[in-house]
Motif scaffolding. Structure first.
Motif, PDB file in Angstrom:
ATOM      1  N   LEU A   1       1.219  -2.884  66.447  1.00 31.37           N
ATOM      2  CA  LEU A   1       0.140  -3.758  65.709  1.00 31.37           C
ATOM      3  C   LEU A   1      -1.166  -3.136  66.014  1.00 31.37           C
TER       4      LEU A   1
ATOM      5  N   SER B   1      -0.266 -13.180  65.734  1.00 34.57           N
ATOM      6  CA  SER B   1       0.652 -12.318  65.357  1.00 34.57           C
ATOM      7  C   SER B   1       1.437 -11.893  66.388  1.00 34.57           C
TER       8      SER B   1
ATOM      9  N   SER C   1      -5.886 -12.353  63.267  1.00 33.19           N
ATOM     10  CA  SER C   1      -4.638 -12.670  63.340  1.00 33.19           C
ATOM     11  C   SER C   1      -3.949 -11.942  64.682  1.00 33.19           C
TER      12      SER C   1
ATOM     13  N   ARG D   1      -1.954  -6.451  55.430  1.00 32.06           N
ATOM     14  CA  ARG D   1      -1.226  -7.530  54.738  1.00 32.06           C
ATOM     15  C   ARG D   1      -0.890  -6.920  53.342  1.00 32.06           C
TER      16      ARG D   1
ATOM     17  N   LEU E   1       0.210  -7.310  59.369  1.00 36.25           N
ATOM     18  CA  LEU E   1      -0.645  -8.021  60.086  1.00 36.25           C
ATOM     19  C   LEU E   1      -0.842  -9.414  59.930  1.00 36.25           C
ATOM     20  N   SER E   2       0.044 -10.045  59.230  1.00 30.68           N
ATOM     21  CA  SER E   2       0.224 -11.033  58.819  1.00 30.68           C
ATOM     22  C   SER E   2       1.239 -11.935  59.541  1.00 30.68           C
ATOM     23  N   PRO E   3       0.734 -13.003  60.364  1.00 31.60           N
ATOM     24  CA  PRO E   3       1.487 -13.683  61.259  1.00 31.60           C
ATOM     25  C   PRO E   3       2.852 -14.441  60.569  1.00 31.60           C
TER      26      PRO E   3
ATOM     27  N   ALA F   1       3.368  -2.081  62.058  1.00 26.92           N
ATOM     28  CA  ALA F   1       2.514  -3.091  61.335  1.00 26.92           C
ATOM     29  C   ALA F   1       1.467  -2.641  60.153  1.00 26.92           C
TER      30      ALA F   1
ATOM     31  N   ASP G   1      -1.190 -17.788  56.558  1.00 24.51           N
ATOM     32  CA  ASP G   1      -1.607 -17.101  57.725  1.00 24.51           C
ATOM     33  C   ASP G   1      -2.568 -18.414  58.554  1.00 24.51           C
TER      34      ASP G   1
ATOM     35  N   LEU H   1       5.262 -12.020  59.489  1.00 28.35           N
ATOM     36  CA  LEU H   1       6.341 -11.535  60.748  1.00 28.35           C
ATOM     37  C   LEU H   1       7.367 -12.597  60.967  1.00 28.35           C
ATOM     38  N   ARG H   2       6.878 -13.606  60.738  1.00 24.61           N
ATOM     39  CA  ARG H   2       7.922 -14.925  60.983  1.00 24.61           C
ATOM     40  C   ARG H   2       8.932 -14.609  60.169  1.00 24.61           C
TER      41      ARG H   2
ATOM     42  N   TRP I   1       6.755  -5.743  57.524  1.00 29.91           N
ATOM     43  CA  TRP I   1       5.963  -5.967  58.829  1.00 29.91           C
ATOM     44  C   TRP I   1       4.575  -5.694  58.411  1.00 29.91           C
TER      45      TRP I   1
END
Length: 246
Positions: A96, A33, A29, A69, A80-82, A66, A220, A85-86, A78
Motif C-alpha cells: 500500500l 485501508s 485513506s 483509485r 488505495l480505496s478502502p 494497490a 470511501d 479493498l473491502r 486492489w
C-alpha cells in the motif's frame, strides 16, 4: 508528558525516538485501508512512494500492489480505496503506497517503536490495546501522529479527519483510566473529538471528504465514517501491518 501528539512525517521524525509506540492516523485513506485489508486477513506492507519502484517492491515481497483509485480494473481491483479493498479478493500480502501514512510508519519503525494503524473505525480497540500494554506510561511513552495531507508544493496540509481520528484514540485512551500524562496538544485533540457533535457529518463535509466526492469516491468516506465498527488493531511486524496478537 508521556502521551504526545503531532502532525505529519517531520513531527513523526521528531517524536518517534522518544516513543515506545507510535499510532499513525490517516483516515482518508491509508490507515482505513490498512484496517480493512488486515480485517480480511491480508498482511499490508506500507511503501513510501507511488512510482515504478512500488511495483518492484511488491514483486520482492510476492505481494499484490494497490494502485491509485482510478487505476483499478476488474482484473486488478486492489487500490488505495478502502471500499474497493473491502470487495476485492483478499491477497496474502498487499503493498500500500502512501507518501504520508507509509512514510510516518517507516520513520517510527526505524527508531524501534511499535507502530499501530488507527482510524475512526477502531479507536476504542486501539486504545484498549495500548492501555493493556502500558503504552502512554512513563516507561512506555506514546506518540499519536495525524498524517495530514499535502499542498501542491509538498508542504503539510493539516486535515480535520486525521485530527478527529487522533482525538478519538486519545479520548478513548483517557477513558481507560491508565493515568498517562498527555501533552497540551494531545489533550486538545481529545477535547475536539469529544466536542464534535456529528463526526460523520464532519468527515463527509471536510475538505478531504468533499474532494473524494468530487473524484467520484463517496463510498470511501462512508467506510471511513464507520465509527468504532472494528475491533482489529493493525500492528507493524517485520515490515507489514498484521492483526495484533491477543
Amino acid at each position: 508528558m508521556t502521551i504526545s501528539f503531532g502532525w505529519g512525517p517531520v513531527e513523526a521524525r521528531a517524536l518517534a525516538p522518544a516513543a515506545a509506540c507510535v499510532v499513525v492516523v490517516d483516515v482518508l485513506s491509508f490507515t482505513t485501508s490498512v484496517g480493512v485489508a488486515v480485517e480480511g486477513g491480508a498482511a499490508v506492507h506500507p511503501y513510501r512512494w507511488r512510482d515504478a519502484t512500488a511495483a518492484a517492491f511488491a514483486r520482492e515481497k510476492d505481494a499484490v500492489l494497490a494502485v491509485g483509485r482510478r487505476e483499478a480494473t476488474e482484473a486488478h481491483p486492489w487500490s488505495l480505496s478502502p471500499a474497493a479493498l473491502r470487495t476485492a479478493p483478499v491477497p496474502d500480502r498487499l503493498v500500500l503506497p502512501s507518501p504520508n501514512g507509509s512514510t510516518i510508519s517507516a520513520e517510527a519503525a526505524s527508531g524501534g517503536a511499535t507502530v499501530v494503524a488507527a482510524s475512526l473505525r477502531n479507536p476504542t480497540a486501539v486504545a484498549r490495546w495500548l492501555a493493556d500494554r502500558g503504552y502512554g506510561s512513563a516507561d512506555r511513552p506514546l506518540a499519536v501522529i495525524a498524517s495530514g495531507e499535502r499542498w501542491p508544493d509538498g508542504s503539510l496540509r493539516p486535515a480535520l479527519e486525521d485530527l478527529l481520528g487522533a482525538g478519538a484514540v486519545l479520548s478513548a485512551l483517557a477513558r481507560t483510566g491508565t493515568g498517562g500524562a498527555p501533552s497540551p496538544e494531545a489533550s486538545a485533540a481529545a477535547t475536539l473529538w469529544a466536542a464534535t457533535e456529528d463526526p460523520v457529518a464532519a468527515l463527509h463535509g471536510c475538505d478531504s471528504g468533499r474532494e473524494l466526492y468530487e473524484y467520484g469516491f463517496p463510498q470511501d468516506v462512508a467506510v471511513a465514517a464507520e465509527i468504532d465498527s472494528s475491533t482489529t488493531v493493525p500492528v507493524l511486524v517485520d515490515g507489514a501491518f498484521q492483526e495484533a496478537a491477543p
